[in-house]
Design a protein around this motif. Sequence first.
Motif, PDB file in Angstrom:
ATOM      1  N   TRP A 188     113.175 -11.582 -15.689  1.00 19.92           N
ATOM      2  CA  TRP A 188     111.473 -11.437 -15.449  1.00 19.92           C
ATOM      3  C   TRP A 188     111.061 -12.289 -13.988  1.00 19.92           C
ATOM      4  O   TRP A 188     109.980 -11.948 -13.368  1.00 19.92           O
ATOM      5  N   GLN A 189     111.707 -13.391 -13.872  1.00 17.89           N
ATOM      6  CA  GLN A 189     111.221 -14.174 -12.618  1.00 17.89           C
ATOM      7  C   GLN A 189     111.763 -13.608 -11.529  1.00 17.89           C
ATOM      8  O   GLN A 189     110.724 -13.526 -10.345  1.00 17.89           O
ATOM      9  N   TYR A 223      96.900 -17.403 -13.150  1.00 17.79           N
ATOM     10  CA  TYR A 223      97.509 -18.645 -13.949  1.00 17.79           C
ATOM     11  C   TYR A 223      98.462 -18.360 -14.854  1.00 17.79           C
ATOM     12  O   TYR A 223      99.313 -19.320 -15.231  1.00 17.79           O
ATOM     13  N   ALA A 224      98.213 -17.631 -15.882  1.00 19.52           N
ATOM     14  CA  ALA A 224      99.238 -17.159 -17.067  1.00 19.52           C
ATOM     15  C   ALA A 224     100.416 -17.031 -16.888  1.00 19.52           C
ATOM     16  O   ALA A 224     101.470 -17.334 -17.446  1.00 19.52           O
ATOM     17  N   ARG A 225     100.644 -16.006 -15.999  1.00 16.95           N
ATOM     18  CA  ARG A 225     101.812 -15.352 -15.540  1.00 16.95           C
ATOM     19  C   ARG A 225     102.851 -16.010 -14.409  1.00 16.95           C
ATOM     20  O   ARG A 225     104.064 -16.049 -14.472  1.00 16.95           O
ATOM     21  N   HIS A 226     101.961 -16.418 -13.333  1.00 20.67           N
ATOM     22  CA  HIS A 226     102.578 -16.798 -12.156  1.00 20.67           C
ATOM     23  C   HIS A 226     102.831 -18.395 -11.777  1.00 20.67           C
ATOM     24  O   HIS A 226     103.838 -18.971 -11.185  1.00 20.67           O
ATOM     25  N   LEU A 227     102.000 -19.290 -12.497  1.00 22.95           N
ATOM     26  CA  LEU A 227     101.980 -20.523 -12.367  1.00 22.95           C
ATOM     27  C   LEU A 227     103.236 -21.148 -13.059  1.00 22.95           C
ATOM     28  O   LEU A 227     103.352 -20.774 -14.310  1.00 22.95           O
ATOM     29  N   ARG A 228     104.175 -21.981 -12.550  1.00 23.24           N
ATOM     30  CA  ARG A 228     105.238 -22.550 -13.470  1.00 23.24           C
ATOM     31  C   ARG A 228     104.866 -24.091 -13.616  1.00 23.24           C
ATOM     32  O   ARG A 228     105.025 -24.687 -12.653  1.00 23.24           O
ATOM     33  N   PHE A 229     104.741 -24.336 -14.795  1.00 21.35           N
ATOM     34  CA  PHE A 229     104.266 -25.749 -14.990  1.00 21.35           C
ATOM     35  C   PHE A 229     105.567 -26.678 -15.369  1.00 21.35           C
ATOM     36  O   PHE A 229     106.536 -26.119 -15.929  1.00 21.35           O
ATOM     37  N   THR A 230     105.430 -27.641 -14.927  1.00 18.05           N
ATOM     38  CA  THR A 230     106.607 -28.739 -15.301  1.00 18.05           C
ATOM     39  C   THR A 230     106.046 -29.656 -16.729  1.00 18.05           C
ATOM     40  O   THR A 230     104.861 -29.533 -16.869  1.00 18.05           O
ATOM     41  N   ASP A 231     106.970 -30.621 -16.774  1.00 15.24           N
ATOM     42  CA  ASP A 231     106.459 -31.551 -18.056  1.00 15.24           C
ATOM     43  C   ASP A 231     105.305 -32.513 -17.636  1.00 15.24           C
ATOM     44  O   ASP A 231     104.680 -33.081 -18.391  1.00 15.24           O
ATOM     45  N   SER A 232     105.020 -32.640 -16.304  1.00 16.70           N
ATOM     46  CA  SER A 232     104.049 -33.475 -15.778  1.00 16.70           C
ATOM     47  C   SER A 232     102.683 -32.709 -15.552  1.00 16.70           C
ATOM     48  O   SER A 232     101.836 -33.423 -15.395  1.00 16.70           O
ATOM     49  N   THR A 233     102.780 -31.470 -15.643  1.00 19.26           N
ATOM     50  CA  THR A 233     101.582 -30.729 -15.481  1.00 19.26           C
ATOM     51  C   THR A 233     100.646 -30.424 -16.607  1.00 19.26           C
ATOM     52  O   THR A 233     101.239 -30.044 -17.581  1.00 19.26           O
ATOM     53  N   ARG A 234      99.350 -30.548 -16.230  1.00 13.89           N
ATOM     54  CA  ARG A 234      98.407 -30.237 -17.269  1.00 13.89           C
ATOM     55  C   ARG A 234      97.464 -29.082 -16.996  1.00 13.89           C
ATOM     56  O   ARG A 234      97.289 -28.891 -15.826  1.00 13.89           O
ATOM     57  N   GLY A 235      97.169 -28.037 -18.036  1.00 12.58           N
ATOM     58  CA  GLY A 235      96.437 -27.092 -17.418  1.00 12.58           C
ATOM     59  C   GLY A 235      95.553 -26.662 -18.587  1.00 12.58           C
ATOM     60  O   GLY A 235      95.685 -26.698 -20.031  1.00 12.58           O
ATOM     61  N   SER A 236      94.312 -25.930 -18.167  1.00  6.45           N
ATOM     62  CA  SER A 236      93.735 -25.398 -19.418  1.00  6.45           C
ATOM     63  C   SER A 236      92.499 -24.246 -18.642  1.00  6.45           C
ATOM     64  O   SER A 236      92.292 -24.471 -17.565  1.00  6.45           O
ATOM     65  N   GLU A 240     107.279  -8.852  -7.145  1.00  5.32           N
ATOM     66  CA  GLU A 240     105.805  -8.275  -7.011  1.00  5.32           C
ATOM     67  C   GLU A 240     105.027  -8.960  -6.358  1.00  5.32           C
ATOM     68  O   GLU A 240     104.061  -8.431  -5.511  1.00  5.32           O
ATOM     69  N   ALA A 241     105.396 -10.441  -6.308  1.00  7.29           N
ATOM     70  CA  ALA A 241     104.431 -11.114  -5.229  1.00  7.29           C
ATOM     71  C   ALA A 241     104.581 -11.084  -3.919  1.00  7.29           C
ATOM     72  O   ALA A 241     103.642 -11.126  -3.057  1.00  7.29           O
ATOM     73  N   PRO A 299      97.233 -11.377  -4.435  1.00  5.45           N
ATOM     74  CA  PRO A 299      97.120 -12.593  -5.237  1.00  5.45           C
ATOM     75  C   PRO A 299      98.158 -13.210  -5.804  1.00  5.45           C
ATOM     76  O   PRO A 299      98.229 -14.418  -6.009  1.00  5.45           O
ATOM     77  N   MET A 300      99.001 -12.607  -6.241  1.00  6.17           N
ATOM     78  CA  MET A 300     100.367 -12.776  -6.869  1.00  6.17           C
ATOM     79  C   MET A 300     101.206 -13.778  -6.146  1.00  6.17           C
ATOM     80  O   MET A 300     101.866 -14.760  -6.637  1.00  6.17           O
ATOM     81  N   ARG A 301     101.074 -13.579  -4.774  1.00  6.62           N
ATOM     82  CA  ARG A 301     101.959 -14.494  -4.011  1.00  6.62           C
ATOM     83  C   ARG A 301     101.337 -15.740  -3.725  1.00  6.62           C
ATOM     84  O   ARG A 301     101.775 -16.918  -3.594  1.00  6.62           O
TER      85      ARG A 301
END
Length: 583
Positions: free
Chosen positions: A352-353, A397-410, A359-360, A369-371
């Motif tokens: 998937w990655q 935001y949901a599909r393409h951003l990859r969060f790490t342990d230090s990332t917060r998002g909402s 696609e990006a 925009p995906m890029r």
Amino acid sequence: MADQTVGDFLLARLREWGVEKVFGYPGDGINGILAAWGRADNRPQFIQSRHEEMSAFQAVGYAKFTGRVGVCTATSGPGAIHLLNGLYDAKLDHVPVVAIVGQTARSAMGGSYQQETDLISLFKDVASDYQQLIMVPEQLPNVLDRAIRVALSRRAPTAVIIPGDVQELEYTPPSHAFKMVPSSLGVDWPVTQPDDEAVRRAADVLNAGSRVAILAGSGARGARAELRQVADVLGAGVAKALLGKDVLSDELPYVTGSIGLLGTRPSYDLMQGCDTLLTVGSSFPYSQFLPEYGKARGVQVDVDPGLIGMRYPYEVNLVGDAASTLRALLPLLKIKTDRSWREEIEAGVARWQEVLHDEAMVAAEPINPMRLFTELNPWLPENVIITADSGSAANWYARHLRFTDSTRGSLSGTLATMGPAVPYAIGAKFGHPDRPVIAFAGDGAMQMNGLAELLTIKHYWEQWEDPRLVIAVLHNNDLNQVTWELRAMGGARSSPNRRRCRSSRTRTSPRASASPRSPSTTRMPSAPPGTAPWRPTARPSSTSASTRTSRRFRRIRRWTRPCGRPSRWSRATKIAGVFCARV
């Protein structure tokens, strides 16, 4: 003048509760409280937005990213009405917010007076957990304390209504007498433990399965370590509800990403292929994305008994704190030696990655925009907070951003209202002034709510230890999510009004505002550690989409690098670091 008015006591009581910020907009219905702020040396700090709705959103963002109660205030009548959208956002996403609103003087109530509205009826639904009208000073400590406790315990908005004349009365505490209700500060929260027998039954279900899937929501945020241990023991994959995107790092190979309408293919395959489902801290509503009924056994863990057992026919419904419940489960779980299911999940995530990356990288005019989102991932700063608006910005935001342990998002997960990205970001900066913040907003949402709040940012940015606040505007002259929904529904190419969000002076290739000057000692590395910068396969012409994408990406990249306090700017757009990308 009284030694201490009701307004004075209100602010003093908020300080005793540890409230440091109140987000609001002035009006004569709260003049008694505003005057008290002047006497209190602006403690707690009054943060003035450009609209009451933005104040409510800022309180929601503050509460989401700090875990503390958010407080907002507005005048009577129109001001109170404007708070509603933000308060409903808090209600549906289970966020503790207290609204303090004014009301017309008691002597005028019921007389169709100026700006008089029935606030009890107005807040009846949104503040259904607790709301009260204060008629005498002796009520205030009990009503305010209870509003804060209820908001925190039920993770819901509450409302305190104070008539204008009451605000200016001399404060007198409740006496030790009949029909007086005293109050006290603080609360010590329990750790909700599940029943031991129920935990054993849950462990039996999970041990019996050979293909376990975990669905994690925002309620699992405090159980990150326990969730990883359970997933490792069971050889399970983990899908994340949208509000739980920051619960586990996307760098873990068995984390399949988001689920649902904005979800990933690995999350869908995880749910369709599992024989056992463990849901932790989530009330994900779209049951069609969960396993088919009868094909998987289920266990749910949630601290709220009102949300237990709602979305799937679970066999065991454990009411308890996510971390303590998972800790109780772990000693009873058996390590699954057959890791073929886990390997299948990880292979699907890796494929998937690759698909997302391909696609990006598809060329688009003017920008794919995906890029934008994909290339931003390796440059995201440590401890970054990311907010996103409703619409197509939420998709990427949901599909393409990859969060790490230090990332917060909402984002606005359940109400899915337009416009909260920028005020969420402002609330996040006041909650964490030492952390960088990025907001993704569509051009429709930016025109609806974001533009005026650039002035709020300009007014307060110098108070932030780390001034980095990036607003990325996805500029496509379209309410893009609506356009795609129309196409999906009936093959309609577009709405006749789809281009109504076009700005009056749209240019083919708008340039972003000048980036801030950083200290000469700060330099951007040529590429993130362990990665290589993107290179085009062929040298593009100076007007190609690839070149324009790269130039615009470099601008947003400069904004996310570590920097000292920027130099003075004269325009609010420069202060906010607005990055406008034509997509």
